[in-house]
Design a protein around this motif. Structure first.
Motif, mmCIF file in Angstrom:
data_model
loop_
_atom_site.group_PDB
_atom_site.id
_atom_site.type_symbol
_atom_site.label_atom_id
_atom_site.label_comp_id
_atom_site.label_asym_id
_atom_site.label_seq_id
_atom_site.Cartn_x
_atom_site.Cartn_y
_atom_site.Cartn_z
ATOM 1 N N LEU A 34 55.379 -29.939 32.013
ATOM 2 C CA LEU A 34 56.235 -30.780 32.014
ATOM 3 C C LEU A 34 56.509 -31.717 33.531
ATOM 4 O O LEU A 34 57.647 -30.931 34.097
ATOM 5 C CB LEU A 34 57.595 -30.186 31.056
ATOM 6 N N LEU A 35 56.112 -32.505 33.539
ATOM 7 C CA LEU A 35 56.328 -32.784 34.766
ATOM 8 C C LEU A 35 57.269 -34.044 35.259
ATOM 9 O O LEU A 35 57.660 -35.042 34.515
ATOM 10 C CB LEU A 35 55.176 -33.148 35.865
ATOM 11 N N GLY A 36 57.633 -34.842 36.235
ATOM 12 C CA GLY A 36 58.569 -35.595 36.261
ATOM 13 C C GLY A 36 59.951 -35.410 37.152
ATOM 14 O O GLY A 36 59.819 -34.568 37.315
ATOM 15 N N PRO A 37 60.043 -37.096 38.206
ATOM 16 C CA PRO A 37 61.078 -37.304 39.139
ATOM 17 C C PRO A 37 62.074 -36.590 38.849
ATOM 18 O O PRO A 37 62.420 -36.377 37.263
ATOM 19 C CB PRO A 37 60.953 -38.115 39.748
ATOM 20 N N ASN A 38 62.683 -36.136 39.959
ATOM 21 C CA ASN A 38 64.656 -35.437 39.602
ATOM 22 C C ASN A 38 64.747 -36.742 38.021
ATOM 23 O O ASN A 38 64.338 -37.936 38.678
ATOM 24 C CB ASN A 38 65.183 -36.158 40.581
ATOM 25 N N GLY A 39 65.418 -36.501 37.139
ATOM 26 C CA GLY A 39 65.528 -37.035 35.850
ATOM 27 C C GLY A 39 65.744 -37.994 35.336
ATOM 28 O O GLY A 39 66.173 -39.025 34.291
ATOM 29 N N ALA A 40 64.339 -37.763 35.136
ATOM 30 C CA ALA A 40 63.074 -38.177 34.507
ATOM 31 C C ALA A 40 63.462 -37.644 32.807
ATOM 32 O O ALA A 40 62.838 -38.190 32.155
ATOM 33 C CB ALA A 40 61.625 -37.666 34.455
ATOM 34 N N GLY A 41 64.026 -36.587 32.506
ATOM 35 C CA GLY A 41 64.528 -36.233 31.570
ATOM 36 C C GLY A 41 64.381 -34.753 30.799
ATOM 37 O O GLY A 41 63.817 -34.149 29.684
ATOM 38 N N LYS A 42 63.606 -33.782 31.766
ATOM 39 C CA LYS A 42 62.762 -32.955 31.466
ATOM 40 C C LYS A 42 63.535 -32.191 31.018
ATOM 41 O O LYS A 42 63.444 -31.207 29.800
ATOM 42 C CB LYS A 42 62.206 -32.255 33.279
ATOM 43 N N THR A 43 65.021 -31.543 31.117
ATOM 44 C CA THR A 43 65.492 -30.582 31.267
ATOM 45 C C THR A 43 66.201 -30.722 29.531
ATOM 46 O O THR A 43 66.428 -30.513 28.401
ATOM 47 C CB THR A 43 66.659 -30.060 32.358
ATOM 48 N N THR A 44 66.651 -32.171 29.385
ATOM 49 C CA THR A 44 66.956 -32.778 28.223
ATOM 50 C C THR A 44 66.325 -32.717 27.411
ATOM 51 O O THR A 44 66.030 -32.624 26.491
ATOM 52 C CB THR A 44 67.045 -34.395 28.706
ATOM 53 N N ALA A 180 50.251 -17.862 27.682
ATOM 54 C CA ALA A 180 48.933 -18.633 26.457
ATOM 55 C C ALA A 180 47.810 -18.377 26.462
ATOM 56 O O ALA A 180 47.953 -18.618 24.775
ATOM 57 C CB ALA A 180 49.548 -20.183 27.114
ATOM 58 N N ALA A 181 47.331 -17.509 27.173
ATOM 59 C CA ALA A 181 45.321 -17.045 26.856
ATOM 60 C C ALA A 181 45.735 -15.959 25.503
ATOM 61 O O ALA A 181 44.793 -16.187 24.456
ATOM 62 C CB ALA A 181 44.848 -16.635 27.504
ATOM 63 N N ARG A 182 47.116 -15.951 24.889
ATOM 64 C CA ARG A 182 47.169 -14.447 23.711
ATOM 65 C C ARG A 182 47.276 -15.444 23.003
ATOM 66 O O ARG A 182 47.882 -15.076 21.893
ATOM 67 C CB ARG A 182 48.341 -13.638 24.141
ATOM 68 N N GLY A 183 48.003 -16.722 22.805
ATOM 69 C CA GLY A 183 48.324 -17.457 22.056
ATOM 70 C C GLY A 183 49.335 -17.985 21.753
ATOM 71 O O GLY A 183 49.984 -19.065 20.913
ATOM 72 N N ARG A 184 50.333 -16.989 23.352
ATOM 73 C CA ARG A 184 51.604 -18.214 22.415
ATOM 74 C C ARG A 184 51.299 -19.361 22.880
ATOM 75 O O ARG A 184 50.920 -20.077 23.061
ATOM 76 C CB ARG A 184 52.404 -17.670 23.935
ATOM 77 N N SER A 185 52.335 -20.802 22.879
ATOM 78 C CA SER A 185 52.627 -21.872 23.443
ATOM 79 C C SER A 185 53.971 -21.689 24.469
ATOM 80 O O SER A 185 54.568 -21.349 24.937
ATOM 81 C CB SER A 185 52.866 -22.303 23.068
ATOM 82 N N VAL A 186 53.472 -22.047 25.915
ATOM 83 C CA VAL A 186 54.186 -22.427 26.812
ATOM 84 C C VAL A 186 54.602 -23.847 26.725
ATOM 85 O O VAL A 186 53.376 -24.023 27.581
ATOM 86 C CB VAL A 186 53.987 -21.476 27.722
ATOM 87 N N ILE A 187 55.806 -24.023 28.006
ATOM 88 C CA ILE A 187 55.808 -24.942 28.059
ATOM 89 C C ILE A 187 56.954 -24.887 28.992
ATOM 90 O O ILE A 187 58.538 -24.222 29.305
ATOM 91 C CB ILE A 187 56.651 -26.009 26.892
ATOM 92 N N ALA A 188 56.559 -25.690 30.046
ATOM 93 C CA ALA A 188 57.309 -25.323 31.629
ATOM 94 C C ALA A 188 57.955 -26.968 32.736
ATOM 95 O O ALA A 188 56.960 -27.205 32.819
ATOM 96 C CB ALA A 188 57.057 -23.905 32.660
ATOM 97 N N SER A 189 58.643 -26.807 32.327
ATOM 98 C CA SER A 189 59.135 -27.988 33.741
ATOM 99 C C SER A 189 58.585 -27.770 35.074
ATOM 100 O O SER A 189 59.017 -26.201 35.147
ATOM 101 C CB SER A 189 60.428 -28.524 33.315
ATOM 102 N N LEU A 190 57.956 -28.200 36.046
ATOM 103 C CA LEU A 190 57.442 -28.390 37.742
ATOM 104 C C LEU A 190 58.320 -28.783 37.942
ATOM 105 O O LEU A 190 57.099 -29.799 37.687
ATOM 106 C CB LEU A 190 55.931 -27.202 37.216
ATOM 107 N N HIS A 191 58.448 -28.867 39.633
ATOM 108 C CA HIS A 191 58.581 -29.886 40.178
ATOM 109 C C HIS A 191 57.065 -29.273 41.077
ATOM 110 O O HIS A 191 56.976 -30.638 42.076
ATOM 111 C CB HIS A 191 59.677 -30.001 41.241
ATOM 112 N N ASP A 192 56.595 -28.166 41.352
ATOM 113 C CA ASP A 192 55.937 -27.697 42.552
ATOM 114 C C ASP A 192 53.673 -27.978 41.449
ATOM 115 O O ASP A 192 53.399 -27.808 40.007
ATOM 116 C CB ASP A 192 55.406 -26.636 42.315
#
Ligand SMILES: Nc1ncnc2c1ncn2[C@@H]1O[C@H](COP(=O)(O)OP(=O)(O)OP(=O)(O)O)[C@@H](O)[C@H]1O
Length: 251
Positions: A34-44, A180-192
């Motif tokens: 989950l990407l986006g500049p500061n304040g884009a709403g990722k945490t929200t 994820a490869a084992r079948g879980r869903s992963v959502i991570a906000s990242l700045h890198d």
């Protein structure tokens, strides 16, 4: 199988909508950055989806009863400070609480999940250490281990790589990709963007209250999107080690 869906999902913070009419479905086996500049709403987006913040529209997670939600989704918040002076093993054991009845002690399956999570984060030697006496990066790894021990179909993490040294960042991303490869869903906000390009199967870019791009890294990280949304230019290439994205300058 879809682990998580948002439909017509909007969230206001203060007088303004931070997110408007978001539609997003994440399936089993996806590692979504989950990407986006500061304040884009990722945490929200993640907090509201989990039901920790009021929202309009539908989240399949927030619609669940709280106990069921904790068995379906593990949450790693951005704040990584551990509040209580308890052992690392006890912190990770807290990840098993959603699977235990009131007063029930962890059993064999719980111990196995705890051991596996400690091993994945390279924390076997830290078991008996007091968590509050660890460095910031070590505490972050303990909290990631707690989320892994929760062993939920969905793992949501807010900037999980922040504060980790390069080896542990790569190790963490390897771990999340393997989950994820084992079948879980992963959502991570990242700045890198480099880590996102290299490890995520899909990137979702938040911008101006909506989704500016959604797709595989090589389709999302275009010069136009990088300039328009992130105000940067970057070196983006497909290599034998996977996609590489190295920001080069501000436009
Ligand atoms: N309590 C609040 N009241 C009003 N606005 C808020 C409040 N909390 C956050 N916001 C605003 O909501 C917007 C989204 O914040 P959010 O933390 O979700 O962004 P983010 O994409 O996670 O940012 P970052 O990359 O900086 O962590 C920001 O513009 C922020 O200023």
């Amino acid at each position: 199988m879809s682990e998580f869906t948002l439909s017509d999902f909007s969230v206001a913070r203060g007088p303004c909508d931070v997110l408007r009419d978001i539609d997003l479905t994440v399936g089993a086996g996806e590692f979504v950055g989950l990407l986006g500049p500061n304040g884009a709403g990722k945490t929200t987006l993640m907090r509201a989806a989990l039901g920790m913040m009021p929202h309009r529209g539908r989240s399949t997670l927030s619609a669940l009863p709280v106990a069921e939600r904790a068995r379906r989704a593990a949450w790693l918040p951005q704040a990584r400070e551990i509040g209580w002076p308890i052992s690392v093993e006890d912190v990770v054991t807290l990840g098993r609480l959603p699977h235990l009845a009131r007063g029930q002690k962890p059993g064999g399956a719980d111990r196995a999940a705890i051991d596996k999570a400690l091993a994945r984060m390279g924390l076997e030697g830290f078991r008996t250490r007091i968590a509050t006496q660890l460095s910031g990066g070590e505490q972050a790894r303990v909290l990631i281990a707690r989320a892994l021990a929760q062993d939920t179909p969905l793992l949501m993490a807010d900037e999980p790589a922040a504060g980790l040294d390069p080896a542990h960042q790569l190790g963490l991303m390897d771990t999340l990709a393997a989950e994820a490869a084992r079948g879980r869903s992963v959502i991570a906000s990242l700045h890198d963007l480099g880590l996102a390009a290299r490890y995520c199967t899909r990137l979702v870019v938040l911008w101006q209250g909506g989704i500016a791009a959604d797709g595989p890294p090589q389709e999302v990280l275009t010069p136009d999107l990088l300039a328009r949304v992130f105000q940067i230019r970057a070196y983006v290439r497909q290599t034998d080690d996977g996609p590489i994205c190295q920001p080069l300058g501000v436009v």
